[in-house]
Write a protein that holds these residues in place. Structure first.
Motif, PDB file in Angstrom:
ATOM      1  N   ARG A 146      22.083  89.721  62.399  1.00 46.52           N
ATOM      2  CA  ARG A 146      21.145  89.263  63.412  1.00 46.52           C
ATOM      3  C   ARG A 146      21.844  88.464  64.506  1.00 46.52           C
ATOM      4  N   ILE A 147      21.353  88.629  65.720  1.00 49.29           N
ATOM      5  CA  ILE A 147      21.815  87.850  66.868  1.00 49.29           C
ATOM      6  C   ILE A 147      20.651  86.984  67.331  1.00 49.29           C
ATOM      7  N   ALA A 148      20.921  85.706  67.491  1.00 50.13           N
ATOM      8  CA  ALA A 148      19.913  84.785  68.002  1.00 50.13           C
ATOM      9  C   ALA A 148      20.590  83.802  68.947  1.00 50.13           C
ATOM     10  N   ILE A 149      19.787  83.190  69.810  1.00 47.57           N
ATOM     11  CA  ILE A 149      20.292  82.133  70.674  1.00 47.57           C
ATOM     12  C   ILE A 149      19.556  80.844  70.316  1.00 47.57           C
ATOM     13  N   SER A 150      20.273  79.742  70.441  1.00 48.02           N
ATOM     14  CA  SER A 150      19.729  78.447  70.040  1.00 48.02           C
ATOM     15  C   SER A 150      19.861  77.455  71.181  1.00 48.02           C
ATOM     16  N   GLY A 151      19.505  76.206  70.891  1.00 49.72           N
ATOM     17  CA  GLY A 151      19.664  75.152  71.887  1.00 49.72           C
ATOM     18  C   GLY A 151      18.368  74.791  72.589  1.00 49.72           C
ATOM     19  N   PHE A 152      17.235  75.056  71.951  1.00 51.70           N
ATOM     20  CA  PHE A 152      15.941  74.787  72.565  1.00 51.70           C
ATOM     21  C   PHE A 152      15.414  73.438  72.117  1.00 51.70           C
ATOM     22  N   GLY A 153      14.725  72.747  72.997  1.00 52.92           N
ATOM     23  CA  GLY A 153      14.154  71.454  72.668  1.00 52.92           C
ATOM     24  C   GLY A 153      12.911  71.552  71.803  1.00 52.92           C
ATOM     25  N   SER A 154      12.252  72.707  71.840  1.00 42.61           N
ATOM     26  CA  SER A 154      11.015  72.880  71.077  1.00 42.61           C
ATOM     27  C   SER A 154      10.730  74.373  70.897  1.00 42.61           C
ATOM     28  N   SER A 174      15.838  71.393  68.558  1.00 47.62           N
ATOM     29  CA  SER A 174      14.928  71.866  67.523  1.00 47.62           C
ATOM     30  C   SER A 174      15.597  72.928  66.665  1.00 47.62           C
ATOM     31  N   ALA A 175      14.904  73.325  65.644  1.00 51.59           N
ATOM     32  CA  ALA A 175      15.421  74.350  64.727  1.00 51.59           C
ATOM     33  C   ALA A 175      14.999  75.750  65.153  1.00 51.59           C
ATOM     34  N   TRP A 176      14.379  75.900  66.306  1.00 50.99           N
ATOM     35  CA  TRP A 176      13.873  77.203  66.749  1.00 50.99           C
ATOM     36  C   TRP A 176      14.953  78.001  67.455  1.00 50.99           C
ATOM     37  N   VAL A 177      14.961  79.303  67.206  1.00 47.11           N
ATOM     38  CA  VAL A 177      15.890  80.222  67.869  1.00 47.11           C
ATOM     39  C   VAL A 177      15.113  81.409  68.407  1.00 47.11           C
ATOM     40  N   VAL A 223      18.308  79.589  60.523  1.00 46.86           N
ATOM     41  CA  VAL A 223      18.676  79.615  59.107  1.00 46.86           C
ATOM     42  C   VAL A 223      19.941  78.780  58.906  1.00 46.86           C
ATOM     43  N   PRO A 224      20.086  78.165  57.744  1.00 47.94           N
ATOM     44  CA  PRO A 224      21.234  77.281  57.535  1.00 47.94           C
ATOM     45  C   PRO A 224      22.581  77.996  57.504  1.00 47.94           C
ATOM     46  N   ASN A 225      22.616  79.285  57.219  1.00 46.75           N
ATOM     47  CA  ASN A 225      23.899  79.988  57.125  1.00 46.75           C
ATOM     48  C   ASN A 225      24.306  80.675  58.429  1.00 46.75           C
ATOM     49  N   ALA A 226      23.648  80.357  59.531  1.00 51.30           N
ATOM     50  CA  ALA A 226      23.982  80.989  60.813  1.00 51.30           C
ATOM     51  C   ALA A 226      25.355  80.526  61.290  1.00 51.30           C
ATOM     52  N   THR A 227      26.097  81.446  61.897  1.00 53.55           N
ATOM     53  CA  THR A 227      27.448  81.167  62.374  1.00 53.55           C
ATOM     54  C   THR A 227      27.469  81.130  63.898  1.00 53.55           C
ATOM     55  N   PRO A 228      27.896  80.028  64.500  1.00 59.49           N
ATOM     56  CA  PRO A 228      28.023  79.985  65.962  1.00 59.49           C
ATOM     57  C   PRO A 228      29.110  80.959  66.427  1.00 59.49           C
ATOM     58  N   GLN A 229      28.881  81.623  67.548  1.00 57.29           N
ATOM     59  CA  GLN A 229      29.847  82.558  68.121  1.00 57.29           C
ATOM     60  C   GLN A 229      30.257  82.073  69.506  1.00 57.29           C
ATOM     61  N   ASP A 235      21.341  87.065  82.594  1.00 58.85           N
ATOM     62  CA  ASP A 235      22.228  85.912  82.423  1.00 58.85           C
ATOM     63  C   ASP A 235      21.544  84.685  81.829  1.00 58.85           C
ATOM     64  N   ARG A 236      20.225  84.650  81.767  1.00 61.93           N
ATOM     65  CA  ARG A 236      19.549  83.481  81.165  1.00 61.93           C
ATOM     66  C   ARG A 236      19.902  83.333  79.692  1.00 61.93           C
ATOM     67  N   PRO A 237      19.782  84.384  78.855  1.00 62.37           N
ATOM     68  CA  PRO A 237      20.171  84.215  77.446  1.00 62.37           C
ATOM     69  C   PRO A 237      21.656  83.882  77.284  1.00 62.37           C
ATOM     70  N   ALA A 238      22.487  84.380  78.186  1.00 58.35           N
ATOM     71  CA  ALA A 238      23.930  84.143  78.090  1.00 58.35           C
ATOM     72  C   ALA A 238      24.280  82.664  78.236  1.00 58.35           C
ATOM     73  N   ALA A 239      23.366  81.863  78.755  1.00 60.78           N
ATOM     74  CA  ALA A 239      23.612  80.440  78.939  1.00 60.78           C
ATOM     75  C   ALA A 239      23.410  79.636  77.651  1.00 60.78           C
ATOM     76  N   PHE A 240      22.886  80.265  76.608  1.00 58.23           N
ATOM     77  CA  PHE A 240      22.592  79.570  75.356  1.00 58.23           C
ATOM     78  C   PHE A 240      23.623  79.904  74.290  1.00 58.23           C
ATOM     79  N   PRO A 241      23.814  78.992  73.331  1.00 57.70           N
ATOM     80  CA  PRO A 241      24.735  79.276  72.224  1.00 57.70           C
ATOM     81  C   PRO A 241      24.235  80.446  71.375  1.00 57.70           C
ATOM     82  N   VAL A 242      25.145  81.330  71.004  1.00 55.87           N
ATOM     83  CA  VAL A 242      24.818  82.501  70.182  1.00 55.87           C
ATOM     84  C   VAL A 242      25.066  82.175  68.713  1.00 55.87           C
ATOM     85  N   LEU A 243      24.127  82.584  67.876  1.00 57.90           N
ATOM     86  CA  LEU A 243      24.264  82.441  66.430  1.00 57.90           C
ATOM     87  C   LEU A 243      24.141  83.814  65.791  1.00 57.90           C
ATOM     88  N   THR A 244      24.925  84.061  64.755  1.00 60.00           N
ATOM     89  CA  THR A 244      24.750  85.280  63.976  1.00 60.00           C
ATOM     90  C   THR A 244      24.454  84.888  62.534  1.00 60.00           C
TER      91      THR A 244
END
Length: 103
Positions: free
Chosen positions: A50-58, A2-5, A82-88, A29-38
């Motif tokens: 901004r720091i966000a984590i992604s990879g959620f199904g809904s 999904s597009a949710w972070v 957001v479309p301009n987020a950068t994976p870290q 450690d739960r958030p650390a398991a997800f991809p980080v986006l800035t």
């Protein structure tokens, strides 16, 4: 996916954002398991990193993780990505020492 972070914070500079992420990931450690986006956001002339984590199904999956972060006295909220987020790829040093697999 999904597009949710789950947004974990917004800081004044990229180095501070990375430092805060490392600190958060060592504590929970739960958030650390997800991809980080800035991403950047400008509010009233101030730029925030901004720091966000992604990879959620809904959205519900993102909300569930955010609630678990809040239960451990963390802060977060769920938003659309957001479309301009950068994976870290920030490696988090384990506080538990080295762990080896055995056969």
């Amino acid at each position: 996916m999904s597009a949710w972070v789950v947004q974990l914070g917004a800081y004044g500079s990229p180095p501070i954002a990375k430092e805060k992420w490392m600190s958060m990931a060592r504590v929970n450690d739960r958030p650390a398991a997800f991809p980080v986006l800035t991403s950047q956001a400008t509010v009233n002339g101030w730029t925030f990193h901004r720091i966000a984590i992604s990879g959620f199904g809904s959205r519900a999956d993102a909300q569930t993780l955010c609630q678990s972060i809040k239960a451990q006295h963390g802060q977060c909220f769920v938003r659309e990505g957001v479309p301009n987020a950068t994976p870290q790829r920030w490696a988090v040093a384990s506080t538990r020492g080295r762990q080896f697999a055995s056969r």
